[in-house]
Scaffold this motif. Sequence first.
Motif, PDB file in Angstrom:
ATOM      1  N   SER A  13       0.833  -1.204   0.000  1.00 28.94           N
ATOM      2  CA  SER A  13       0.000   0.000   0.000  1.00 28.94           C
ATOM      3  C   SER A  13       0.867   1.253   0.000  1.00 28.94           C
ATOM      4  O   SER A  13       2.066   1.212   0.304  1.00 28.94           O
ATOM      5  CB  SER A  13      -0.906   0.008   1.235  1.00 28.94           C
ATOM      6  N   ASP A  14       0.260   2.372  -0.332  1.00 28.77           N
ATOM      7  CA  ASP A  14       0.979   3.653  -0.317  1.00 28.77           C
ATOM      8  C   ASP A  14       1.540   3.945   1.064  1.00 28.77           C
ATOM      9  O   ASP A  14       2.636   4.505   1.195  1.00 28.77           O
ATOM     10  CB  ASP A  14       0.041   4.787  -0.755  1.00 28.77           C
ATOM     11  N   HIS A  15       0.796   3.575   2.103  1.00 29.17           N
ATOM     12  CA  HIS A  15       1.248   3.813   3.473  1.00 29.17           C
ATOM     13  C   HIS A  15       2.525   3.038   3.774  1.00 29.17           C
ATOM     14  O   HIS A  15       3.480   3.593   4.346  1.00 29.17           O
ATOM     15  CB  HIS A  15       0.154   3.409   4.464  1.00 29.17           C
ATOM     16  N   ALA A  18       5.448   4.472   1.870  1.00 27.09           N
ATOM     17  CA  ALA A  18       5.853   5.750   2.469  1.00 27.09           C
ATOM     18  C   ALA A  18       6.728   5.516   3.698  1.00 27.09           C
ATOM     19  O   ALA A  18       7.687   6.267   3.934  1.00 27.09           O
ATOM     20  CB  ALA A  18       4.622   6.568   2.836  1.00 27.09           C
TER      21      ALA A  18
END
Length: 205
Positions: A13-15, A18
């Motif tokens: 996921s983007d999370h 990141a």
Amino acid sequence: MQDYKFFKMNDFSDHQIARIRMLEQLCKNFDGSSLRVGIESLKENGGDKAILCQLGNQLIGYLSWYTSDEIEANINAMVHPNYRRQGVFRSLMYNAAAEIQLQGIKACRIRIPSNSIPGIDCVKHLGANFSTSEFSIYLNRFQSDRLHQSGLVLRLEEDRDFDFMVECSSQAFGDSESWTKNYFKHTREPERVTYLAVDRLTPSE
């Protein structure tokens, strides 16, 4: 050792990406290095594999690998500066080794920026030997007029260029044509763009 948790990366996921990017930036700033751990290659299908290390909810360690020839694994890794020299990297390697061996890979190549003193000290401690150097070239401003004056034309790779690319790369880097052909087959991805320089003043066969 503290209560570290090691696990294979299954969340893309983007999370999660990141969090890895923040750790990369933290290590890069702390070491004053040009660290790049290949975050752009982390994909659920067909991308780099990775092992993560957490302490509580904090991401403190990362190790990823990929193979271009199914013989050698290329490894990128980083450990939070506050948790180094505590066996985190060694444990990341241990957790990754089982899966790397299942892939039939025979050797590992650890990629380290030349300006990363902690990284160089770490592999020296492990007893690793220096193998090869890689260089990055960045094109800041493309001047097509100069290129045309030289008689060269840049064009996108076509299917008919494959054999030439294998022969050219094999001669340039000293690898066998069979190894080079296997390498190209494993690294041809839709987002990888290849250009050929053609001498327009030389008659084509």
